[in-house]
Design a protein around this motif. Structure first.
Motif, short mmCIF file in Angstrom:
data_model
loop_
_atom_site.label_atom_id
_atom_site.label_comp_id
_atom_site.label_asym_id
_atom_site.label_seq_id
_atom_site.Cartn_x
_atom_site.Cartn_y
_atom_site.Cartn_z
N ILE A 8 38.74 37.77 42.18
CA ILE A 8 39.00 39.06 42.84
C ILE A 8 40.43 39.77 42.51
O ILE A 8 41.32 39.29 42.61
N ILE A 66 35.36 34.56 48.50
CA ILE A 66 35.43 35.80 47.82
C ILE A 66 35.27 37.01 48.79
O ILE A 66 35.82 38.01 48.97
N LYS A 82 35.38 42.53 42.12
CA LYS A 82 35.15 41.05 42.57
C LYS A 82 34.16 40.50 41.90
O LYS A 82 33.28 41.15 41.50
#
Length: 104
Positions: A8, A66, A82
């Motif tokens: 990310i 994430i 991401k």
């Protein structure tokens, strides 16, 4: 088999620390070294530094990390991108070790 990796990118180092903390609290993952990028259009960005966070663990844990990191980052400066790689191949593993924070 390699551990999954979640990548990310966020705006700014402070945001990266907050996002990293949120991801680690949300799932059983580890964080590899941050990486940085100062793009050519840095003056037009909300924060002129993009920081890449890399989470490692099983796929479900990395996905959870994430999502938690993205939610935390959106409350601050925002998310650039991401992605989760479930089974990175050897060449990708080598590239994931690159780190621009060690360079001027």
């Amino acid at each position: 088999m390699a551990k999954a990796v979640g990548i990310i990118e966020v705006f700014g180092l402070a945001c990266a620390f907050v996002a990293s903390d949120a991801g680690c609290k949300a799932a059983d993952v580890t964080v590899e070294n941050f990486d940085k990028n100062k793009p050519a259009n840095a003056d037009k960005l909300p924060v002129p530094l993009i920081v890449c966070i890399k989470f490692r663990g099983d796929v479900a844990a990395v996905e959870a990390a994430i999502e938690a990191a993205a939610a935390a980052a959106e409350k601050l400066t925002g998310v650039v991108s991401k992605y989760v790689i479930a089974n990175p191949e050897d060449g990708t593993q080598k590239m994931l070790k690159l780190n621009a924070f060690d360079k001027n």
